[in-house]
Design a protein around this motif. Structure first.
Motif, PDB file in Angstrom:
ATOM      1  N   LEU A 282       0.833  -1.207   0.000  1.00  0.00           N
ATOM      2  CA  LEU A 282       0.000   0.000   0.000  1.00  0.00           C
ATOM      3  C   LEU A 282       0.865   1.253   0.000  1.00  0.00           C
ATOM      4  N   VAL A 283       0.553   2.135  -0.946  1.00  0.00           N
ATOM      5  CA  VAL A 283       1.137   3.475  -0.952  1.00  0.00           C
ATOM      6  C   VAL A 283       0.063   4.409  -0.407  1.00  0.00           C
ATOM      7  N   HIS A 284       0.237   4.873   0.824  1.00  0.00           N
ATOM      8  CA  HIS A 284      -0.777   5.738   1.435  1.00  0.00           C
ATOM      9  C   HIS A 284      -0.880   7.044   0.656  1.00  0.00           C
ATOM     10  N   VAL A 285      -2.056   7.648   0.710  1.00  0.00           N
ATOM     11  CA  VAL A 285      -2.294   8.876  -0.054  1.00  0.00           C
ATOM     12  C   VAL A 285      -1.274   9.950   0.290  1.00  0.00           C
ATOM     13  N   SER A 286      -0.804   9.976   1.532  1.00  0.00           N
ATOM     14  CA  SER A 286       0.183  10.984   1.940  1.00  0.00           C
ATOM     15  C   SER A 286       1.564  10.684   1.377  1.00  0.00           C
ATOM     16  N   GLU A 287       1.778   9.459   0.833  1.00  0.00           N
ATOM     17  CA  GLU A 287       3.081   9.072   0.301  1.00  0.00           C
ATOM     18  C   GLU A 287       3.096   8.983  -1.218  1.00  0.00           C
ATOM     19  N   LEU A 288       1.988   9.411  -1.839  1.00  0.00           N
ATOM     20  CA  LEU A 288       1.929   9.338  -3.293  1.00  0.00           C
ATOM     21  C   LEU A 288       2.639  10.505  -3.966  1.00  0.00           C
ATOM     22  N   ALA A 289       2.645  11.662  -3.331  1.00  0.00           N
ATOM     23  CA  ALA A 289       3.261  12.845  -3.936  1.00  0.00           C
ATOM     24  C   ALA A 289       3.639  13.811  -2.838  1.00  0.00           C
ATOM     25  N   TRP A 290       4.538  14.733  -3.174  1.00  0.00           N
ATOM     26  CA  TRP A 290       4.934  15.763  -2.205  1.00  0.00           C
ATOM     27  C   TRP A 290       3.812  16.766  -2.003  1.00  0.00           C
ATOM     28  N   GLY A 291       3.022  16.980  -3.015  1.00  0.00           N
ATOM     29  CA  GLY A 291       1.908  17.902  -2.885  1.00  0.00           C
ATOM     30  C   GLY A 291       0.761  17.281  -2.121  1.00  0.00           C
ATOM     31  N   ARG A 292      -0.153  18.122  -1.648  1.00  0.00           N
ATOM     32  CA  ARG A 292      -1.311  17.644  -0.903  1.00  0.00           C
ATOM     33  C   ARG A 292      -2.386  17.183  -1.880  1.00  0.00           C
ATOM     34  N   ILE A 293      -2.844  15.936  -1.691  1.00  0.00           N
ATOM     35  CA  ILE A 293      -3.938  15.413  -2.514  1.00  0.00           C
ATOM     36  C   ILE A 293      -5.007  14.842  -1.591  1.00  0.00           C
ATOM     37  N   ALA A 294      -6.250  15.051  -1.954  1.00  0.00           N
ATOM     38  CA  ALA A 294      -7.361  14.613  -1.106  1.00  0.00           C
ATOM     39  C   ALA A 294      -7.672  13.144  -1.295  1.00  0.00           C
ATOM     40  N   SER A 295      -7.496  12.626  -2.504  1.00  0.00           N
ATOM     41  CA  SER A 295      -7.810  11.231  -2.794  1.00  0.00           C
ATOM     42  C   SER A 295      -6.747  10.671  -3.726  1.00  0.00           C
ATOM     43  N   ALA A 296      -6.491   9.355  -3.596  1.00  0.00           N
ATOM     44  CA  ALA A 296      -5.414   8.733  -4.373  1.00  0.00           C
ATOM     45  C   ALA A 296      -5.643   8.841  -5.874  1.00  0.00           C
ATOM     46  N   ASP A 297      -6.908   8.853  -6.311  1.00  0.00           N
ATOM     47  CA  ASP A 297      -7.164   8.904  -7.755  1.00  0.00           C
ATOM     48  C   ASP A 297      -6.779  10.238  -8.376  1.00  0.00           C
ATOM     49  N   GLU A 298      -6.429  11.223  -7.549  1.00  0.00           N
ATOM     50  CA  GLU A 298      -5.917  12.483  -8.086  1.00  0.00           C
ATOM     51  C   GLU A 298      -4.480  12.328  -8.577  1.00  0.00           C
ATOM     52  N   ALA A 299      -3.785  11.279  -8.102  1.00  0.00           N
ATOM     53  CA  ALA A 299      -2.375  11.109  -8.433  1.00  0.00           C
ATOM     54  C   ALA A 299      -2.100   9.910  -9.331  1.00  0.00           C
ATOM     55  N   VAL A 300      -2.885   8.817  -9.180  1.00  0.00           N
ATOM     56  CA  VAL A 300      -2.606   7.603  -9.948  1.00  0.00           C
ATOM     57  C   VAL A 300      -3.896   6.999 -10.489  1.00  0.00           C
TER      58      VAL A 300
END
Length: 555
Positions: A282-300
């Motif tokens: 699991l890649v937690h939402v806080s570890e997906l990007a340096w920027g702040r994202i509300a949900s994982a689907d915003e990044a991947v």
């Protein structure tokens, strides 16, 4: 005890006559000695000693001494790689050691080489491997004398071949011919078999008909009525292969490893990725990007490839938990920020979230700054952040402060357009009559908006009785005629009066109040002016803004 090989032919014949009768076990041992593979230390013939121990006739050690069969066997075992016991149905990676017209010999790491029919490996009439190549095969039978392997069963075959495949768990090639009730019809070795829908893959198929017409590998799970009732499973084979790969992946996986993974599931709290062999992390939402994202689907998205770092491997009651981070294999955006962002820069950013004390704006990937409530507008007093901006807005802000040590950036929205007081010039002068709008009421007077960002005070003492009635009926935003009495550019204040009125026209209020009342009114005006006037950017950093919000909450 090993005896020395005789050199005189007559003596050799005499000793051979004196030797006791060789038992069947000794004959087998002697046969094995002659069957030593070509890559063994020697293939020389042997003779049995009087103690039943084979004697090497011509093989010698580097020192010149002759080697016994036991020594030869020991040396051969040292050359072979250690291999766990082979079991029927087991999948192995074998190295090709020899190729003949009808057989391919492979090394599996066992004491004897394995054999596989050459014809089974042919692709379009060509053998796709050569000596030294490694191929994946399945064990059909494994004895001390022979290891028989196969890529899979295909073509046509009798019931005994099917029974052998079932007992050994050997993969069989089959073609999905149709989708039927409860599953699929499979053509295997010229026979009809059935595969339940739940056994066609590891997970339910999005399009069940997509496999019709495809050739796949299966294992036989049921064989009854002389081959008239055959049930097969592809899932069991995939799970078996996955378990082997999973074990290999887990044995090699360790914290701080950086590997490439594929996104297989996306949830609001993070993304599940396949590390290989069905091992998920699991890649937690806080570890997906340096920027702040509300949900994982915003990044991947599903199917995306990610480079991730293993941050934790933990055995829990629910199984193995593997924690991963994608951002830790990316460059820290704060590392060279001083070269990319400077105080005074006007940059475009996206509002990522709002708070009672201001708005957080992403100005660069992974870099967020705070626009404090007091920095949102010169034109009006802002009591709620959402009155000016909301999450998702794209705005232009001005950089007021960059603190690399604390990773904080302070921003201003109102400074982008500039402070209207700085360009006021001679727009307003004493005695000038102007139409303003009521901004708010105060115990000691009225605040009147004269221009965007410019507010003047109409004290009660400057309101005529006629204007008083009009003001009492006026709602915020309503228009009123006023006259400029004083302009204090240094303190950014404008005092107003009503048109045609005077201090004495306010019902004799100033004379009746007396000196103490006058001083009290002036103090009240001063306090409200301080409250109303634009606040300096005292909270010049994110930390200061957060602390102010906490202090306000405590009160």
């Amino acid at each position: 005890m090993m005896t020395e090989a005789p050199t005189n032919p007559e003596q050799q014949a005499l000793e051979a006559q004196e030797q006791p009768e060789i038992s069947q076990d000794d004959q087998a041992l002697s046969a094995n000695a002659q069957a030593v593979p070509p890559h063994s230390s020697s293939s020389a013939p042997t003779l049995a000693s009087s103690q039943g121990e084979p004697v090497v006739a011509s093989a010698k050690e580097p020192s010149g001494e002759e080697m016994s069969f036991a020594q030869m066997l020991e040396e051969h075992e040292r050359e072979e790689k250690p291999q766990s016991r082979l079991n029927p149905g087991q999948r192995v990676s074998a190295r090709v050691v020899a190729i003949t017209s009808d057989t391919v010999f492979v090394s599996t790491g066992a004491k004897v080489d394995g054999i596989v029919d050459r014809e089974e490996l042919l692709i379009d009439g060509e053998l796709p491997c050569k000596v030294g190549d490694t191929i994946d095969l399945y064990v059909v039978t494994a004895t001390a004398q022979e290891v028989k392997l196969s890529k899979m069963l295909r073509g046509s075959g009798n019931i005994s071949a099917l029974e052998e495949a079932r007992d050994a768990g050997l993969p069989i090639e089959g073609k999905v011919t149709a989708q039927v009730k409860g599953g699929y019809s499979i053509d295997i070795m010229k026979r009809r078999a059935f595969c339940p829908g739940s056994q066609i893959d590891l997970r339910p198929l999005d399009d069940p008909e997509s496999v019709v017409g495809k050739t796949m590998t299966f294992i036989i799970t049921r064989l009854e009525k002389g081959g008239r009732n055959i049930v097969v499973s592809r899932r069991a084979l995939l799970e078996r292969e996955q378990a082997e790969s999973r074990e290999a992946v887990l044995s090699a996986l360790k914290v701080d490893d950086v590997i490439e993974a594929v996104v297989v599931r996306v949830a609001p709290f993070g993304a599940f990725v396949d590390l290989g062999g069905g091992v998920e992390g699991l890649v937690h939402v806080s570890e997906l990007a340096w920027g702040r994202i509300a949900s994982a689907d915003e990044a991947v998205s599903l199917g995306d490839k990610l480079r991730v770092k293993v941050t934790g491997i933990e055995q829990t009651d629910k199984g193995l938990r593997i924690s991963l981070s994608a951002k830790k294999v990316m460059d820290d955006p704060w590392k060279d920020l001083d070269a990319r962002l400077h105080v005074g820069d006007c940059v475009e950013g996206k509002v990522v979230r709002t708070a009672p004390f201001g708005a957080f704006v992403e100005v660069l990937p992974g870099i967020e700054g705070l626009v404090h409530l007091s920095e949102l507008s010169y034109e009006r007093r802002v009591n709620k952040t959402e009155d000016v901006v909301v999450a998702g807005d794209h705005i232009t802000v001005k950089v007021k402060e960059v603190d690399l040590s604390k990773k904080r950036v302070s921003l201003s929205l109102r400074d982008v357009a500039g402070n209207p007081w700085d360009t006021l010039g001679d727009t307003f002068s004493e005695g000038q009559e102007i139409t303003g709008t009521l901004e708010k009421r105060a115990p000691f007077g009225f605040f009147i908006t004269l221009a965007p960002g410019i507010t003047g005070l109409l004290p009660n003492s400057s309101v005529s009785p006629g204007a008083r009635k009009e003001l009492d009926k006026l709602s915020p935003g309503g228009a009123i005629e006023v006259v400029v009495k004083e302009v204090d550019r240094a303190n950014r204040k404008i005092s107003l009066g009503t048109v045609g009125g005077s201090d004495e026209q306010s019902g004799g209020g100033s004379a009746a109040r007396g000196e103490r009342g006058e001083r009290g009114a002036r103090k009240g005006e001063e306090r409200d002016w301080k409250q109303h006037a634009p606040k300096p950017a005292s909270l010049g950093s994110l930390g200061s803004a957060l602390q102010a919000a906490l202090d306000k909450k405590k009160k």
